[in-house]
Scaffold this active site. Structure first.
Site, PDB file in Angstrom:
ATOM      1  N   HIS A  65       5.885   7.579   5.525  1.00  0.00           N
ATOM      2  CA  HIS A  65       5.603   6.855   4.288  1.00  0.00           C
ATOM      3  C   HIS A  65       5.069   7.845   3.265  1.00  0.00           C
ATOM      4  CE1 HIS A  65       1.727   6.927   6.459  1.00  0.00           C
ATOM      5  NE2 HIS A  65       1.262   7.171   5.256  1.00  0.00           N
ATOM      6  N   HIS A 103       3.846  11.369   4.807  1.00  0.00           N
ATOM      7  CA  HIS A 103       3.114  11.379   6.084  1.00  0.00           C
ATOM      8  C   HIS A 103       4.043  10.905   7.197  1.00  0.00           C
ATOM      9  CE1 HIS A 103      -1.023  10.947   3.921  1.00  0.00           C
ATOM     10  NE2 HIS A 103      -0.605  12.195   3.976  1.00  0.00           N
ATOM     11  N   HIS A 153       2.702   8.853  -0.513  1.00  0.00           N
ATOM     12  CA  HIS A 153       1.590   8.638  -1.431  1.00  0.00           C
ATOM     13  C   HIS A 153       1.886   9.358  -2.741  1.00  0.00           C
ATOM     14  CE1 HIS A 153      -1.089   7.093   1.791  1.00  0.00           C
ATOM     15  NE2 HIS A 153      -0.395   7.924   2.558  1.00  0.00           N
ATOM     16  N   HIS A 160       0.817  -1.202   0.000  1.00  0.00           N
ATOM     17  CA  HIS A 160       0.000   0.000   0.000  1.00  0.00           C
ATOM     18  C   HIS A 160       0.855   1.258   0.000  1.00  0.00           C
ATOM     19  CE1 HIS A 160      -3.339  -2.623   0.695  1.00  0.00           C
ATOM     20  NE2 HIS A 160      -2.976  -2.931   1.928  1.00  0.00           N
ATOM     21  N   THR A 218      -5.868   7.654   6.384  1.00  0.00           N
ATOM     22  CA  THR A 218      -6.364   7.636   5.001  1.00  0.00           C
ATOM     23  C   THR A 218      -6.418   6.219   4.439  1.00  0.00           C
ATOM     24  OG1 THR A 218      -4.176   7.924   4.000  1.00  0.00           O
ATOM     25  CG2 THR A 218      -5.401   9.928   4.564  1.00  0.00           C
ATOM     26  N   THR A 219      -6.131   5.240   5.301  1.00  0.00           N
ATOM     27  CA  THR A 219      -6.235   3.828   4.902  1.00  0.00           C
ATOM     28  C   THR A 219      -7.067   3.100   5.957  1.00  0.00           C
ATOM     29  OG1 THR A 219      -4.185   3.306   6.102  1.00  0.00           O
ATOM     30  CG2 THR A 219      -3.984   3.808   3.747  1.00  0.00           C
TER      31      THR A 219
HETATM   32 ZN   LIG Z   1      -0.378   8.129   4.560  1.00  0.00          ZN
END
Ligand SMILES: [Zn+2]
Length: 242
Positions: free
Chosen positions: A108, A127, A110, A83, A193-194
């Site tokens: 991490h 993030h 995005h 992810h 957000t996950t």
């Molecule tokens: Zn994130």
């Protein structure tokens, strides 16, 4: 805050939650964002009204207190959970928000950005995920523009993990290298957000972006094989402070 504690656990350790540790989810198709809340009772918050990411706009001037960054310790390992690509940090880096100390756990990325500012999307977003002693979360978000190579990413990406891999980092990567020089920020209340999309997350979005080279952004996409941004969620009644 049991749910948030579980969420922290998932963020930190599971990372391999393809199927074993919660229902499998993805960014497209039947297990995509529109269906996250239906995939598992544990993901119910994904249908909540205080979700992230959002389009940051309509700012309210709140004379925000500076965030006190006390980042020092480096990072331990880099992993690809399918992810995102995530760097786990060593204990000891903290921020102070609302008089509460939050410890940095990991950062991490995005591609493209999840949050938008005045409707503008960025090529990438970092993030930095922090937790306090009670499991409350604070995420510092950093927008990434395409330009100069990023030195921290250069070190991390030198050991870029494929899906399912965890690698001990051989070079010291300070989370400071992911922060812009100026620490002015926007603030709103949101969620992970996950999945499980836990709410009650303090979001601190840096106004100043950092940069990464096109090659660095492309290298991330190559191991992700797809974009990993959740669509913009309704802001609803939430104020966005600056
Ligand atoms: Zn994130």
């Amino acid at each position: 805050m049991k749910r948030a504690l579980i969420a922290v656990g998932m963020l930190l350790f599971s990372s391999f939650a393809f199927s074993g540790n919660g229902a499998a989810w993805d960014y497209t198709g039947d297990t995509g964002p529109d269906n996250w809340a239906k995939l598992s009772p544990e993901y119910g918050a994904c249908a909540g009204s205080n979700q992230s990411p959002i389009n940051l706009a309509g700012f309210i001037d709140a004379k925000l207190e500076p965030v006190f960054f006390k980042y020092g310790a480096g990072s331990s390992e880099i992993l690809n959970n399918g992810h995102t690509v995530q760097v786990n940090t060593l204990p000891g880096s903290t921020i102070a928000v609302d008089g509460i100390e939050f410890e940095l756990k990991q950062f991490h990325f995005h591609v493209p950005s999840e949050n938008q500012i005045h409707g503008k999307s960025y090529p990438m977003e970092g993030h930095l995920v922090h937790a306090d002693n009670d499991g409350n979360l604070a995420v510092v978000a950093v927008m990434v523009t395409e330009g100069e190579e990023n030195t921290a990413l250069a070190k991390a990406w030198a050991q870029m993990p494929e899906k399912g891999e965890v690698k001990a980092l051989t070079s010291d990567i300070s989370p400071l290298e992911i922060l812009p020089k100026e620490h002015d920020y926007y603030r709103f209340n949101g969620s992970l957000t996950t999945p499980p999309c836990s709410e009650g997350v303090r979001w601190l979005v840096m106004k100043q972006p950092i940069s990464a080279s096109k090659a660095q952004i492309d290298q991330f996409l190559q191991v992700m094989h797809h974009h990993n941004n959740r669509p913009i969620q309704s802001t609803n009644a939430r104020p966005v402070l600056e």
